[in-house]
Design a protein around this motif. Structure first.
Motif, PDB file in Angstrom:
ATOM      1  N   THR A 180       0.822  -1.258  -0.069  1.00 32.85           N
ATOM      2  CA  THR A 180      -0.100   0.048   0.131  1.00 32.85           C
ATOM      3  C   THR A 180       0.958   1.308  -0.102  1.00 32.85           C
ATOM      4  OG1 THR A 180      -0.025  -0.041   2.496  1.00 32.85           O
ATOM      5  CG2 THR A 180      -1.827  -1.033   1.410  1.00 32.85           C
ATOM      6  N   VAL A 181       0.473   2.391  -0.339  1.00 33.43           N
ATOM      7  CA  VAL A 181       1.178   3.503  -0.473  1.00 33.43           C
ATOM      8  C   VAL A 181       0.519   4.543   0.327  1.00 33.43           C
ATOM      9  CG1 VAL A 181       2.348   3.211  -2.722  1.00 33.43           C
ATOM     10  CG2 VAL A 181       0.023   4.372  -2.795  1.00 33.43           C
ATOM     11  N   GLY A 182       1.303   5.560   0.708  1.00 27.70           N
ATOM     12  CA  GLY A 182       0.510   6.823   1.439  1.00 27.70           C
ATOM     13  C   GLY A 182       0.742   6.544   2.871  1.00 27.70           C
ATOM     14  N   ASP A 183       0.894   5.555   3.444  1.00 30.86           N
ATOM     15  CA  ASP A 183       0.775   5.261   4.906  1.00 30.86           C
ATOM     16  C   ASP A 183       1.725   5.987   5.745  1.00 30.86           C
ATOM     17  OD1 ASP A 183      -1.217   3.096   4.766  1.00 30.86           O
ATOM     18  OD2 ASP A 183       0.329   1.633   4.024  1.00 30.86           O
ATOM     19  N   SER A 184       3.072   6.026   5.245  1.00 35.25           N
ATOM     20  CA  SER A 184       4.259   6.700   5.892  1.00 35.25           C
ATOM     21  C   SER A 184       4.002   8.107   5.741  1.00 35.25           C
ATOM     22  CB  SER A 184       5.476   6.349   5.026  1.00 35.25           C
ATOM     23  OG  SER A 184       6.335   7.006   5.333  1.00 35.25           O
ATOM     24  N   ALA A 185       3.261   8.695   4.643  1.00 31.72           N
ATOM     25  CA  ALA A 185       3.246  10.337   4.314  1.00 31.72           C
ATOM     26  C   ALA A 185       2.048  10.747   5.582  1.00 31.72           C
ATOM     27  CB  ALA A 185       2.590  10.275   3.134  1.00 31.72           C
ATOM     28  N   LEU A 186       1.191   9.818   5.747  1.00 29.03           N
ATOM     29  CA  LEU A 186      -0.127  10.127   6.342  1.00 29.03           C
ATOM     30  C   LEU A 186       0.684  10.282   8.012  1.00 29.03           C
ATOM     31  CD1 LEU A 186      -2.881  10.911   6.944  1.00 29.03           C
ATOM     32  CD2 LEU A 186      -3.307   8.216   7.095  1.00 29.03           C
ATOM     33  N   ALA A 187       1.309   9.298   8.402  1.00 20.97           N
ATOM     34  CA  ALA A 187       2.093   9.367   9.532  1.00 20.97           C
ATOM     35  C   ALA A 187       2.708  10.435   9.884  1.00 20.97           C
ATOM     36  CB  ALA A 187       2.978   8.171   9.784  1.00 20.97           C
ATOM     37  N   LEU A 188       3.657  10.787   8.799  1.00 18.66           N
ATOM     38  CA  LEU A 188       4.416  11.953   9.016  1.00 18.66           C
ATOM     39  C   LEU A 188       3.684  13.295   8.965  1.00 18.66           C
ATOM     40  CD1 LEU A 188       7.152  13.354   9.009  1.00 18.66           C
ATOM     41  CD2 LEU A 188       6.977  13.402   6.750  1.00 18.66           C
ATOM     42  N   THR A 189       2.706  13.404   8.366  1.00 15.42           N
ATOM     43  CA  THR A 189       1.505  14.452   8.361  1.00 15.42           C
ATOM     44  C   THR A 189       0.898  14.749   9.670  1.00 15.42           C
ATOM     45  OG1 THR A 189       1.074  14.307   6.063  1.00 15.42           O
ATOM     46  CG2 THR A 189      -0.599  15.674   7.282  1.00 15.42           C
ATOM     47  N   GLN A 190       0.611  13.390  10.382  1.00 14.56           N
ATOM     48  CA  GLN A 190       0.053  13.672  11.576  1.00 14.56           C
ATOM     49  C   GLN A 190       1.108  13.999  12.611  1.00 14.56           C
ATOM     50  OE1 GLN A 190      -2.022   9.846  11.961  1.00 14.56           O
ATOM     51  NE2 GLN A 190      -3.801  10.445  10.921  1.00 14.56           N
ATOM     52  N   LEU A 191       2.327  13.443  12.714  1.00 16.09           N
ATOM     53  CA  LEU A 191       3.445  13.704  13.508  1.00 16.09           C
ATOM     54  C   LEU A 191       3.646  15.215  13.363  1.00 16.09           C
ATOM     55  CD1 LEU A 191       5.751  10.771  13.008  1.00 16.09           C
ATOM     56  CD2 LEU A 191       4.534  11.251  15.074  1.00 16.09           C
ATOM     57  N   GLN A 192       3.589  15.773  12.176  1.00 18.60           N
ATOM     58  CA  GLN A 192       3.973  17.161  12.211  1.00 18.60           C
ATOM     59  C   GLN A 192       2.994  18.161  12.587  1.00 18.60           C
ATOM     60  OE1 GLN A 192       4.617  16.965   7.726  1.00 18.60           O
ATOM     61  NE2 GLN A 192       6.988  17.112   8.229  1.00 18.60           N
TER      62      GLN A 192
END
Ligand code: ADP
Ligand code: MG
Length: 347
Positions: A180-192
């Motif tokens: 799957t794609v986008g999991d990592s980017a979503l995690a980073l967005t939330q952390l930020q």
């Protein structure tokens, strides 16, 4: 080489980096590395001596991870940072279709870091190496006056005829991505944003899985015409394939494989800023999944491989002539040219 300087530790009963010194640390690392018949000489001499199978060519790649550029120490455990440092390098070998063999680890350690976090980092790094059947063969250790700096080199090998480059795609080929794609980017967005991502997302961001077995299978079956690992985002990395293959492409965003967590997020954020939220996820990086192209005649074999590996392999689009450029079909069904493609350090 050089001096570790004075250090303070929160663990008075354990050796500190200062008391261990550079060579104590290196010895501790060396003691944890298993014997490997392809490494006649590993950690401890001026160079490592390693063997590559006859008829194979050597693959070499390097990645740099700098604190506050690539990671924040508050957002990732030192164990996971160790794993990720190895994983992102192993992923490059996967993207060539190779087998990973030998790693080299350079670390610049801030003077205030304790011996325990460093040990956890090394443990994570070695665990990830072991999962890949690869061996840490050397490196360099020094003090950093600021950020924690990690520089990893990986060497792998492949039969020359099997190597999968970025430049082999042809118009008509189908474009696939693994997992799957986008999991990592979503995690980073939330952390930020100061939000703690759920366990699954955080793990996808902090502990990516290098797709070595998939890469190897695609290469040995000569199934992939071109391949890359997704580090900067689907569109950015597909862009690299298109440049080197002198092709264009169309991607249907409705076919992008999103986890249920990402789907829920996109559904819940479909309002005024919905498009922005979708962009973050669609163009985000650090998935470390493989993006590859396959001749349409052989798409059945991809489905069979997906079953064999128990890993989703999703067709997201088609390679076109170069003049076509890169176009995408949005979630709304509208087709448009892709301009901003993903992460770029100097932009
Ligand atoms: P040199 O002075 O020749 O650079 P070093 O004293 O830095 O040698 O390193 C001694 C040995 O320890 C070498 O084999 C080197 O590859 C290894 N080494 C140093 N740092 C690390 C590390 N962080 N991880 C693995 N091996 C290391
Ligand atoms: Mg050295």
């Amino acid at each position: 080489m050089g001096h570790m300087g004075r250090m303070h530790s929160n663990y008075p009963n354990k050796p500190t980096l200062a008391s261990m010194g550079e060579f104590g640390l290196i010895e501790q690392i060396r003691a944890q590395v298993d014997a490997d018949p392809t490494v006649p000489l590993g950690i401890g001499d001026d160079c490592a001596a390693t063997l590559v199978a006859p008829g194979h060519i050597l693959l070499t790649s390097k990645d740099l991870l700098i604190e506050d550029v690539h990671f924040k120490r508050e957002w990732i455990s030192m164990y996971q940072l160790g794993r990720k440092s190895a994983a992102v390098n192993l992923s490059d070998v996967a993207a060539m279709g190779g087998e990973a063999h030998h790693l080299f680890l350079g670390v610049g350690l801030p003077v205030d870091i304790g011996a325990d976090p460093v040990e956890q980092f090394i443990r994570g790094f070695l665990d990830e190496c072991n999962l890949a059947g690869a061996t840490l063969c050397g490196g360099d250790t020094c003090r950093s006056n600021g950020a924690l700096i990690i520089s990893v080199t990986v060497q792998g090998s492949i039969a020359a005829a099997e190597m999968v480059q970025r430049g082999g795609a042809h118009p008509g080929d189908h474009i696939y991505v693994s997992g799957t794609v986008g999991d990592s980017a979503l995690a980073l967005t939330q952390l930020q944003a100061g939000v703690t991502p759920d366990q699954f997302l955080l793990r996808r961001h902090n502990q990516p899985t290098p797709r070595l077995e998939l890469g190897r299978q695609l290469a040995s079956r000569r199934l992939a015409t071109a391949m890359i690992d997704i580090s900067d985002g689907v569109f950015a990395d597909l862009g690299h394939i298109l440049e080197q293959s002198h092709c264009g492409a169309v991607v249907d965003c409705r076919s992008l494989p999103f986890s249920s967590v990402v789907q829920e997020y996109m559904g819940a954020n479909g309002g005024a800023n919905g498009a922005d939220h979708a962009e973050t996820v669609i163009c985000g990086g650090e998935d470390y999944e493989l993006l590859f192209c396959v001749d349409t005649q052989r798409t059945d074999e991809v489905a069979q491989l997906a079953r064999q590996l128990d890993l989703p392999l999703s067709c997201i689009g088609t390679i076109r002539e170069q003049g076509f450029g890169l176009q995408r079909i949005d979630p709304s069904g509208r087709q448009q040219t892709v301009t901003a493609r993903g992460f770029n350090h100097f932009r």
